[in-house]
Design an enzyme around this catalytic site. Structure first.
Site, short mmCIF file in Angstrom:
data_model
loop_
_atom_site.label_atom_id
_atom_site.label_comp_id
_atom_site.label_asym_id
_atom_site.label_seq_id
_atom_site.Cartn_x
_atom_site.Cartn_y
_atom_site.Cartn_z
N ARG A 157 0.83 -1.22 0.00
CA ARG A 157 0.00 0.00 0.00
C ARG A 157 0.86 1.25 0.00
O ARG A 157 0.43 2.31 -0.43
CB ARG A 157 -0.78 0.05 1.33
CG ARG A 157 -2.15 -0.47 1.24
CD ARG A 157 -2.69 -0.61 2.66
NE ARG A 157 -4.05 -1.07 2.59
CZ ARG A 157 -5.11 -0.28 2.56
NH1 ARG A 157 -4.98 1.01 2.63
NH2 ARG A 157 -6.32 -0.79 2.47
N LYS A 198 -1.31 -19.97 5.01
CA LYS A 198 -2.14 -20.31 6.14
C LYS A 198 -2.14 -19.17 7.16
O LYS A 198 -1.22 -18.36 7.11
CB LYS A 198 -1.70 -21.63 6.79
CG LYS A 198 -0.21 -21.77 7.02
CD LYS A 198 0.47 -21.34 8.27
CE LYS A 198 -0.15 -20.89 9.48
NZ LYS A 198 0.76 -20.07 10.34
N HIS A 249 4.47 -24.32 5.31
CA HIS A 249 5.92 -24.37 5.10
C HIS A 249 6.60 -25.51 5.86
O HIS A 249 7.70 -25.90 5.52
CB HIS A 249 6.59 -23.01 5.38
CG HIS A 249 6.80 -22.68 6.82
ND1 HIS A 249 5.84 -22.14 7.62
CD2 HIS A 249 7.90 -22.81 7.61
CE1 HIS A 249 6.34 -21.95 8.83
NE2 HIS A 249 7.59 -22.34 8.85
N LYS A 299 10.19 -28.53 4.96
CA LYS A 299 11.41 -28.77 5.75
C LYS A 299 12.03 -30.09 5.34
O LYS A 299 11.33 -31.09 5.12
CB LYS A 299 11.08 -28.73 7.25
CG LYS A 299 10.61 -27.31 7.67
CD LYS A 299 10.58 -27.10 9.15
CE LYS A 299 9.95 -25.76 9.50
NZ LYS A 299 10.86 -24.77 10.03
N GLU A 348 8.57 -22.85 20.52
CA GLU A 348 9.30 -21.63 20.15
C GLU A 348 9.71 -20.90 21.42
O GLU A 348 9.00 -20.94 22.42
CB GLU A 348 8.38 -20.70 19.34
CG GLU A 348 7.91 -21.29 18.04
CD GLU A 348 7.11 -20.26 17.25
OE1 GLU A 348 7.73 -19.47 16.54
OE2 GLU A 348 5.88 -20.26 17.35
N ASP A 396 -2.94 -20.88 14.30
CA ASP A 396 -1.64 -20.48 13.77
C ASP A 396 -0.73 -21.69 13.53
O ASP A 396 0.02 -21.73 12.56
CB ASP A 396 -0.96 -19.52 14.77
CG ASP A 396 0.32 -18.89 14.22
OD1 ASP A 396 0.34 -18.58 13.01
OD2 ASP A 396 1.29 -18.73 14.98
N HIS A 426 0.32 -26.78 10.73
CA HIS A 426 1.63 -27.44 10.84
C HIS A 426 1.57 -28.77 11.60
O HIS A 426 2.07 -29.79 11.13
CB HIS A 426 2.64 -26.52 11.54
CG HIS A 426 2.84 -25.19 10.88
ND1 HIS A 426 2.78 -25.01 9.52
CD2 HIS A 426 3.11 -23.96 11.40
CE1 HIS A 426 3.01 -23.72 9.24
NE2 HIS A 426 3.20 -23.08 10.36
N LYS A 458 4.40 -20.77 22.28
CA LYS A 458 5.38 -19.68 22.25
C LYS A 458 5.94 -19.51 23.65
O LYS A 458 5.32 -19.90 24.63
CB LYS A 458 4.71 -18.38 21.79
CG LYS A 458 4.21 -18.49 20.34
CD LYS A 458 4.18 -17.16 19.64
CE LYS A 458 3.72 -17.26 18.21
NZ LYS A 458 4.76 -17.60 17.23
C1 BG6 Z 1 4.32 -19.60 11.28
C2 BG6 Z 1 3.54 -19.01 12.42
O1 BG6 Z 1 3.48 -20.32 10.42
O2 BG6 Z 1 5.32 -20.46 11.77
C3 BG6 Z 1 4.46 -18.31 13.42
O3 BG6 Z 1 2.59 -18.09 11.92
C4 BG6 Z 1 5.59 -19.22 13.83
O4 BG6 Z 1 3.73 -17.89 14.56
C5 BG6 Z 1 6.28 -19.82 12.62
O5 BG6 Z 1 6.51 -18.45 14.59
C6 BG6 Z 1 7.32 -20.85 13.01
O6 BG6 Z 1 7.99 -21.26 11.86
P1 BG6 Z 1 9.47 -21.85 11.94
O7 BG6 Z 1 9.75 -22.38 10.57
O8 BG6 Z 1 10.36 -20.72 12.35
O9 BG6 Z 1 9.40 -22.92 12.98
#
Ligand code: BG6
Length: 485
Positions: free
Chosen positions: A46, A144, A174, A178, A212, A231, A236, A336
């Site tokens: 934007r 996602k 994603h 991996k 995390e 999330d 995942h 987290k």
């Molecule tokens: C994302 C989430 O999909 O994956 C984040 O939205 C998260 O909250 C992240 O931190 C973690 O990804 P990775 O590859 O760093 O483990």
């Protein structure tokens, strides 16, 4: 599969967190390794900005997120020449005519990447369509979480399907990009050794952890509406479960793999009503320690509501109702501000029926196969061996299954693999529409229950392994989380 024809990548959310942290670095690394053909990358934003400001944003994101040894000057310059800033309001149809005047008029390999909230997917698809920007060679990547619940996910599926065929749609997760996840498929389906053991006769239970150390960072606006369930868990964690539990596909093609994953999702035992509190633990971090520093509680993070009910931690006991997995619990957790950053799939085999050796603790020395996705990727098999010396004492030992000659090779980032696959038209590691729907169908009753009950998630100290109830979830079954590896 190899990409040789020129491409165009239109990145919506082009200067957002995901684009700067993951996508631009991944594109740069593909370019540096000579894997990107001729092409142009348009970052849609934007904000009005000069070319110099734009270039300096991209350069600083690459400096922050690409390993320094990969940041050679020459590829950096040539990469920057491929990247352009496009200012537009994606909710205004007029902007798409301007986009049309920039993009090639030929039907070339074009990828529209939605690195925005999923509420913008519908207006963007409509805008692209109205300007005649969707051609047979166009593809769309959806990030996602796709939707907020089953109903909104279905609505997004339906809208996107009005403009793109299913073969043109790439729903990204994603974690599937991996390296170790793909290695899990290879170990399972390229060896006969594991397949014969991969069932309820030999496996006691499976644990999947994505933890995390980071907190919510600057993403409160997004995270407050999403929470750990949408999330991390709905996508995942359930995807890792599918790859671990699925039947061998007949071949390595997108539909064969996705058919098997969808069968796992359909076989998940529903967790509804009273079963929810017994099988799912929901937590929210309190103040404590994060990466060695004192950190505030979630409710005191900038942008978070002082009485927020958003969960930052989930642990669940999940069961799969089929012949292979009946009676084998899958314990899944994510959070987290936990003690460590790690992602592991731990396959815990059953203990031996009878030990003939002194000092062999049958339960603690049962074999384990551990797939570690991060921080370092690798696979280990825990076996027992004789302790050197007199007697016949047994001790656990780890057999690393990483071939040493591969350790020197740079492990590609998940997004490198997935961007390359999307550009080259390989959808094997992307989700199909029915998979997305089945995953939402399973989590939906749990999310609805929490919303109706307005339950406060259980607080846990930042820097710990989550609420005590998560430990109890396994303790009730006489088990422990694997936290020593
Ligand atoms: C994302 C989430 O999909 O994956 C984040 O939205 C998260 O909250 C992240 O931190 C973690 O990804 P990775 O590859 O760093 O483990």
């Amino acid at each position: 599969m190899h990409i040789d024809a020129p491409f165009e990548l239109v990145l919506f959310g082009g200067l957002g967190d995901l684009a700067l942290r993951k996508l631009m670095p991944a594109l740069f690394l593909l370019h540096r390794d000579g894997r990107l053909p001729d092409g142009k990358i348009y970052a849609v934003t934007r904000r009005e900005m000069s070319r110099d400001d734009f270039v300096s944003r991209i350069e600083s994101s690459l400096k922050a997120h690409v390993p320094s040894e990969c940041l050679e000057l020459q590829p950096l310059d040539t990469f920057i020449n491929k990247v352009f800033c496009l200012t537009m309001d994606v909710t205004d149809e007029a902007g798409y005519q301007a986009l049309n005047s920039v993009l090639s008029q030929d039907d070339i390999n074009r990828l529209y990447y939605m690195a925005t909230g999923s509420d913008l997917y519908m207006p963007i698809c409509k805008g692209l369509h109205s300007a005649g920007l969707i051609k047979s060679e166009s593809k769309i990547v959806l990030e996602k979480p796709i939707g907020h619940d089953l109903e909104t996910a279905q609505a997004i599926n339906d809208t996107v399907a009005q403009f793109f065929t299913e073969k043109q749609i790439y729903r990204i997760d994603h974690y599937l990009g991996k390296e170790t996840v793909q290695n899990l498929m290879v170990l399972r389906f390229a060896n006969s050794l594991f397949e014969s053991q991969w069932n309820q006769h030999y496996i006691d239970h499976i644990q999947i952890t994505i933890s995390e150390q980071l907190g919510v960072e600057q993403r409160a606006e997004f995270y407050e509406h999403v929470g750990a369930m949408r999330d991390m868990f709905q996508n995942h964690l359930l995807q890792l479960l599918c790859i671990t539990a699925m039947e061998p596909p007949a071949k390595l093609d997108p539909d064969a793999v996705r058919d098997e994953k969808v069968k796992v999702l359909r076989a998940l035992k529903p967790i509804t009503g009273d079963l929810i509190n017994a099988n799912v633990v929901r937590g929210q971090y309190d103040s404590g320690v994060g990466e060695g520093q004192p950190v505030p509680r979630y409710r005191d993070e900038p942008g978070v509501h002082a009485k927020s009910l958003t969960e930052t931690f989930i642990a669940a006991k999940v069961e799969i109702d089929n012949w292979r997995w009946a009676g084998v619990p899958f314990y899944l957790r994510t959070g987290k501000r936990l003690a460590e950053r790690t992602c592991e799939i731990v396959v815990q085999f059953k203990e031996i029926p009878h030990s003939i050796f002194p000092l062999q603790h049958k339960n603690t020395m049962a074999n384990k196969l551990i797939f570690r996705l991060q921080p370092d990727e690798g696979v280990r098999l825990m076996l027992c061996e004789k302790r050197v010396g007199p007697g016949m004492n047994v001790r656990p030992m780890n057999l690393s299954l990483n071939p040493s000659n591969q350790r020197q090779t740079r492990v590609p980032e998940a997004y490198e693999r997935l961007l390359y696959d999307a550009l080259s038209g390989n959808a094997t590691l992307f989700l199909r529409d029915d998979e997305l729907v089945e995953a939402w169908r399973w989590v939906d009753p749990i999310i609805k229950f929490w919303t109706e009950q307005e339950q406060r998630p259980e607080p846990y100290t930042a820097g710990s392994w989550g609420p005590a109830a998560a430990t109890l979830l396994l303790a009730k079954d006489g088990r422990l989380w694997d936290e020593n590896s």
